[in-house]
Design an enzyme around this catalytic site. Structure first.
Site, PDB file in Angstrom:
ATOM      1  N   LYS A  24      19.068  69.248   4.344  1.00 23.32           N
ATOM      2  CA  LYS A  24      20.150  68.689   3.700  1.00 23.32           C
ATOM      3  C   LYS A  24      20.888  67.625   4.886  1.00 23.32           C
ATOM      4  CE  LYS A  24      21.411  69.217  -0.087  1.00 23.32           C
ATOM      5  NZ  LYS A  24      21.366  68.624  -1.078  1.00 23.32           N
ATOM      6  N   THR A  42      25.861  70.014   1.396  1.00 23.62           N
ATOM      7  CA  THR A  42      26.274  71.459   1.478  1.00 23.62           C
ATOM      8  C   THR A  42      27.195  71.713   2.843  1.00 23.62           C
ATOM      9  OG1 THR A  42      25.615  73.579   1.880  1.00 23.62           O
ATOM     10  CG2 THR A  42      24.046  71.869   2.171  1.00 23.62           C
TER      11      THR A  42
END
Ligand code: NAD
Ligand code: TYD
Length: 342
Positions: free
Chosen positions: A157, A125
């Site tokens: 992430k 992301t």
């Protein structure tokens, strides 16, 4: 080729499965999903009718289970969408984000090392880059922008991305990473901004806008994201990161007002609520690398994409009403409990 798509019962993973079944009918797809609150098996019902598709329920962080599955199935490509994905939930309870997003990624890659694969692809992301200031519209995230995370979600992430790059360097695992901006489109879980606002506006309920609603997101129609991942796993270079975004920046307030206008609902439904702690101001991707190397460009303009999305939510009321009522959780047991591996 055999693709293993993890997290395929969620928003982007399911759209990706439909994209692959349509564009690569010669390939087979194995979806591995734990069916957390965000996984909805009814989303995959049409895919279940395709003999090239198979669903397996399981946890990517369960090493024994994942190893046994790889030994049996020997996938060629692994595309990891499986994650806890909601920033607000990561603020309430970070633990499961570390478990699934970081440890789960490690378990999958270890299985890839043991059983061999052509490519491990990590769906990441733009949130790993932190945020940009509102008064510098000239700044964009490139693949070289330093990681600077704000929430437990984005930190998990970013950690996973670092692990993926470490496995490339140390073990020569053939990996790739894509970092995409905010997606919208069909099958988006109604806790996220766009589907939440559509469902609440339809019910004439107040629309909770965090802070002043001036935060900017770079919205991309989900099918464009799927097309980009498809290119990267088949033609992208190993060990590379590709940013994905469409220069489609909108403030949250602009997005909410667009939805209200399309649904012919009054702006008086907008309700300003306490801001999200650590709320990122602006995300904006520079997608030059994937455009130059792989020829990718987004195909769907925001004005068209948001209309398509609203139309989809109007035509699939049952899908999201079952989520809001909790009914979707019974779907697995009712429809597949006796037939599928658990
Ligand atoms: P989602 O929350 O809609 O779906 C996640 C899926 O993963 C669900 O089906 C869930 O059941 C499954 N899952 C969760 N934990 C699991 C586990 N331990 N084992 C197996 N399956 C598990 O998420 P999404 O919006 O579709 O996002 C997919 C991926 O794309 C995530 O990695 C996310 O970080 C990334 N991403 C999302 C966006 C966005 O705008 N939604 C943007 C960029 C990147
Ligand atoms: P979200 O869909 O949660 O995605 P992300 O935080 O990963 O970008 O939120 C998008 C933007 O909308 C973000 O700036 C937070 C804001 N937002 C609201 O204002 N109200 C809401 O109820 C939600 C869910 C989000």
């Amino acid at each position: 080729m055999k693709l293993m798509v993890t997290g395929g019962a969620g928003f982007i993973g399911s759209n990706f499965i439909y994209y692959e079944l349509k564009h690569h009918p010669e390939d087979t797809i194995l979806c591995l999903d734990k069916l957390t609150y965000a996984g909805n098996l009814s989303t995959l019902e049409p895919a279940m009718k395709n003999s090239n598709f198979q669903f397996i329920r399981g946890d990517i962080a369960d090493r024994e289970f994942v190893n046994a599955l790889f030994q049996k199935e020997k996938p060629d490509l692994v595309i990891n969408f499986a994650a806890e994905s909601h920033v607000d939930r990561s603020i309430e309870d970070p633990g499961i984000f570390l478990q699934t997003n970081i440890l789960g990624t490690g378990v999958l890659m270890d299985a890839c090392r043991t059983y061999g694969i052509k490519r491990y692809h990590q769906v990441s992301t733009d949130e790993v880059y932190g945020d940009l200031p509102l008064d510098r519209p000239d700044l964009f995230f490139t693949e070289e922008t330093k990681l600077h995370t704000s929430s437990p979600y984005s930190a998990s992430k970013a950690s996973a991305d670092l692990l993926v790059l470490a496995y490339y360097r140390t073990f020569h695992l053939p990996v790739s990473i894509t970092r995409c901006s905010n997606n919208y489109g069909p099958y988006h879980f109604p806790e996220k901004l766009i589907p939440l606002m559509i469902s609440r506006a339809l019910a004439d309920e107040p629309l909770p806008v965090y802070g002043k609603g001036e935060n900017v997101r770079d919205w991309l129609y989900v099918e464009d994201h799927c097309a980009a991942i498809d290119l990267v796993i088949r033609k992208g270079r190993e060990g590379e990161i590709y940013n994905i975004g469409g220069h489609n920046e909108r403030t949250n307030l602009e997005v909410v007002k667009t939805i209200l206008k399309e649904l012919k609902k009054p702006e008086s439904l907008i309700t300003y609520v306490t801001d999200r702690p650590g709320h990122d101001m602006r995300y904006a991707i520079d997608p030059e690398k994937i455009h130059k190397e792989l020829g990718w460009l987004p195909q769907t303009k925001f004005e068209d994409g948001i209309r398509l999305t609203i139309k989809w939510y109007l035509e699939h009321r049952q899908w999201w009403e079952n989520i809001l009522s909790g009914e979707y959780k019974n779907y697995f047991n009712t429809m597949y409990g006796k037939r599928l591996h658990q």
